[in-house]
Structure formats: C-alpha cells, structure tokens
Scaffold this motif. Structure first.
Motif, PDB file in Angstrom:
ATOM      1  N   HIS A 168      -0.165   3.975  -2.494  1.00 52.75           N
ATOM      2  CA  HIS A 168       0.440   5.254  -2.827  1.00 52.75           C
ATOM      3  C   HIS A 168       1.959   5.122  -2.920  1.00 52.75           C
ATOM      4  O   HIS A 168       2.566   4.404  -2.142  1.00 52.75           O
ATOM      5  N   LEU A 169       2.522   5.820  -3.889  1.00 53.58           N
ATOM      6  CA  LEU A 169       3.980   5.811  -4.073  1.00 53.58           C
ATOM      7  C   LEU A 169       4.529   7.216  -3.906  1.00 53.58           C
ATOM      8  O   LEU A 169       4.043   8.156  -4.534  1.00 53.58           O
ATOM      9  N   LEU A 170       5.547   7.337  -3.044  1.00 57.23           N
ATOM     10  CA  LEU A 170       6.260   8.607  -2.889  1.00 57.23           C
ATOM     11  C   LEU A 170       7.568   8.506  -3.669  1.00 57.23           C
ATOM     12  O   LEU A 170       8.380   7.622  -3.412  1.00 57.23           O
ATOM     13  N   ARG A 202       0.840  -1.212   0.000  1.00 56.63           N
ATOM     14  CA  ARG A 202       0.000   0.000   0.000  1.00 56.63           C
ATOM     15  C   ARG A 202       0.865   1.248   0.000  1.00 56.63           C
ATOM     16  O   ARG A 202       0.536   2.235  -0.622  1.00 56.63           O
ATOM     17  N   ARG A 203       1.946   1.189   0.749  1.00 56.36           N
ATOM     18  CA  ARG A 203       2.831   2.358   0.826  1.00 56.36           C
ATOM     19  C   ARG A 203       4.188   2.005   0.258  1.00 56.36           C
ATOM     20  O   ARG A 203       4.858   1.098   0.756  1.00 56.36           O
ATOM     21  N   ALA A 204       4.571   2.756  -0.765  1.00 53.47           N
ATOM     22  CA  ALA A 204       5.858   2.507  -1.415  1.00 53.47           C
ATOM     23  C   ALA A 204       6.629   3.812  -1.517  1.00 53.47           C
ATOM     24  O   ALA A 204       6.041   4.900  -1.576  1.00 53.47           O
ATOM     25  N   VAL A 205       7.948   3.691  -1.503  1.00 53.93           N
ATOM     26  CA  VAL A 205       8.840   4.845  -1.636  1.00 53.93           C
ATOM     27  C   VAL A 205       9.879   4.515  -2.695  1.00 53.93           C
ATOM     28  O   VAL A 205      10.427   3.408  -2.699  1.00 53.93           O
ATOM     29  N   GLU A 206      10.125   5.467  -3.574  1.00 53.56           N
ATOM     30  CA  GLU A 206      11.184   5.290  -4.562  1.00 53.56           C
ATOM     31  C   GLU A 206      12.222   6.398  -4.389  1.00 53.56           C
ATOM     32  O   GLU A 206      11.873   7.577  -4.339  1.00 53.56           O
ATOM     33  N   ALA A 233      10.282  -0.340  -0.763  1.00 55.46           N
ATOM     34  CA  ALA A 233      11.147   0.799  -1.102  1.00 55.46           C
ATOM     35  C   ALA A 233      12.091   0.364  -2.211  1.00 55.46           C
ATOM     36  O   ALA A 233      12.630  -0.743  -2.174  1.00 55.46           O
ATOM     37  N   PHE A 234      12.258   1.243  -3.187  1.00 58.73           N
ATOM     38  CA  PHE A 234      13.187   0.962  -4.289  1.00 58.73           C
ATOM     39  C   PHE A 234      14.242   2.053  -4.285  1.00 58.73           C
ATOM     40  O   PHE A 234      13.915   3.241  -4.400  1.00 58.73           O
ATOM     41  N   ILE A 241       0.686   8.785  -7.165  1.00 61.10           N
ATOM     42  CA  ILE A 241       2.123   9.027  -7.032  1.00 61.10           C
ATOM     43  C   ILE A 241       2.351  10.476  -6.609  1.00 61.10           C
ATOM     44  O   ILE A 241       1.814  11.400  -7.224  1.00 61.10           O
ATOM     45  N   THR A 242       3.136  10.663  -5.552  1.00 60.62           N
ATOM     46  CA  THR A 242       3.579  12.014  -5.171  1.00 60.62           C
ATOM     47  C   THR A 242       5.056  12.107  -5.482  1.00 60.62           C
ATOM     48  O   THR A 242       5.839  11.244  -5.070  1.00 60.62           O
ATOM     49  N   LEU A 243       5.423  13.149  -6.219  1.00 60.59           N
ATOM     50  CA  LEU A 243       6.824  13.353  -6.560  1.00 60.59           C
ATOM     51  C   LEU A 243       7.374  14.480  -5.708  1.00 60.59           C
ATOM     52  O   LEU A 243       6.819  15.585  -5.722  1.00 60.59           O
ATOM     53  N   ARG A 244       8.396  14.209  -4.929  1.00 60.46           N
ATOM     54  CA  ARG A 244       8.977  15.247  -4.088  1.00 60.46           C
ATOM     55  C   ARG A 244      10.358  15.589  -4.623  1.00 60.46           C
ATOM     56  O   ARG A 244      11.263  14.756  -4.624  1.00 60.46           O
ATOM     57  N   LEU A 245      10.503  16.828  -5.082  1.00 61.39           N
ATOM     58  CA  LEU A 245      11.793  17.277  -5.613  1.00 61.39           C
ATOM     59  C   LEU A 245      12.649  17.825  -4.492  1.00 61.39           C
ATOM     60  O   LEU A 245      12.200  18.683  -3.731  1.00 61.39           O
TER      61      LEU A 245
END
Ligand SMILES: C[S@@+](CC[C@H](N)C(=O)[O-])C[C@H]1O[C@@H](n2cnc3c(N)ncnc32)[C@H](O)[C@@H]1O
Length: 218
Positions: free
Chosen positions: A88-90, A63-67, A138-139, A115-119
C-alpha cells in the motif's frame, strides 16, 4: 577524482533512457498530459527515476510506502507498481487539481485500491501516522524547506530495512552557489550537510537526474 564521472549530454541521456524499462502507455499518457500543464511539468520525476523507484520497491519487498509530494502521480504509480501484492502507498499532497489527474491515472493503472491520497500539509499527515517503524519505502519530493521536518517524522517510522529517498538534492546545481540564499536552496544544503554527519543513518547521494539521496537506519 574528477575523471570518475561521465558528463550526461542530451544524446547520452537518451541512451540511458533507452536502456531502462520503457514507460508503458499509462505513464506515457500521464507524462503527455502533465507536459500540457506547461513549465511546472518539470516537477515530474524523470523516466529513469520512475524505473528506479519501481526497482527499489521490488528489491526491498516493500509493503508500506509513503510519498511526500505526488503532483500528477508519475512517481506514485512507479512506486506502487513495485510493491508486494498486498502493499500500500500513502500519498501526501496539498493540490486538488494536480492530484485529480493522479487519481485518474491511478485508476487507469489498476492501482486505485493500493494508493491512498491524503490532501493536506504532508507534515500533518506524517505526524498522524502510527509511531511504529513500519515504512519500507518513503519518497520525499515536496516543498524543500520542509525536507528536514519530513525526515524527522519519517525516520522513527522507518522499518529496520526501510529506505527514504530524497529527490532534488542537487537543486539544479544551486547547492554550490553561495549567492543563492533562497529558503529551498538553504534547506537542501543544510539537509545534505547534516545527513553525512547523522550517526543514526547511512546516507548515499547519487547524481541521478537532479540528485537523489538514499537513507537507511543504522
Ligand atoms: C515536485 S512535485 C512532486 C512530483 C511528483 N513526485 C511526480 O513525480 O510527479 C511537488 C508536489 O508537492 C506538493 N506540495 C507542496 N507543498 C506541500 C506540502 N506542504 N504538503 C504536501 N504536499 C506539498 C505540491 O502540491 C506538488 O504536487
């Protein structure tokens, strides 16, 4: 020991790709647009890795992923497609130009909401996350000298059945060359050596593409 692997010739690699779920039109177009950027397109994960990330997200019921390291979005789309419907993917990246391409393809894939993209530097983004163990997948595929720091931020936030995947752990074979003392090479070597001894985790290294290591908490 040495007779247990099959050398991947170009023809055999094509065979592997042909026996994986084929990339759809969105991923094919994204790969073509990325290839037009020139040699840096090599940063994109391989087709079979994309299929693997989707599969892994699905089997984990993530459910919760981080790249960490999104570039033009191929791995992000692959992960997001495997998440549960409310998943959701951050995504963390520093580059506006490349992630502008990613944003376009997130929208085209119907994944913009998921997808949320955090710069910004990924380390800042990870440190700002809640410290609760909630990350299912997490990737890690960004700047190699920070792999260790990403690991130490991700590990306490990993859900009990969560998995961290590190890409490029073979660094095109450079991990074996003692003459290569580049920061990135040394960082990958040091992380590889420490993960097998890290009693907090179980880590499995696999010769997929440029090498991946999967880590779970004990
Ligand atoms: C190898 S590429 C990622 C490829 C991507 N996973 C894919 O499949 O297309 C590495 C990315 O890490 C980003 N990056 C480098 N240093 C970073 C940092 N300190 N914080 C966040 N992202 C960073 C780069 O901008 C680049 O887009």
């Amino acid at each position: 020991m040495h007779d247990k692997f099959t050398t991947l010739t170009p023809a055999l690699y094509e065979y592997v790709v042909a026996h994986n779920p084929p990339p759809d039109a969105v991923l094919r177009d994204l790969a073509a647009e990325t290839a037009a950027l020139g040699p840096l397109s090599l940063m994109q994960i391989a087709v079979e890795q994309g299929a693997f990330l989707t599969f892994l997200a699905r089997v984990l019921g993530a459910r919760r992923a981080v790249e960490v390291g999104t570039f033009t979005g191929y791995s992000a789309i692959s992960i997001a497609r495997g998440l549960e419907p409310d998943g959701h993917l951050l995504c963390c990246d520093v580059n506006e130009e490349w992630t502008a391409i990613a944003r376009r393809y997130f929208a085209r894939a119907g994944l913009a909401e998921r997808i949320t993209l955090r710069l910004g530097p990924a380390l800042d983004t990870l440190r700002a996350l809640p410290s609760t163990p909630a990350i299912d997948l997490a990737f890690v595929d960004a700047d190699k000298p920070n792999y260790r720091a990403y690991y130490e931020e991700l590990l306490p936030r990993l859900a009990p059945r969560g998995v961290i995947v590190f890409d490029n752990v073979l660094w095109m074979g450079q991990v074996l060359d003692p003459a290569d003392t580049a920061d990135a090479t040394q960082a990958i070597r040091a992380l590889n050596d420490s993960l097998v001894r890290d009693e907090r985790v179980e880590a499995v290294m696999l010769p997929v593409s440029d090498g991946i290591t999967l880590v779970r908490r004990r």
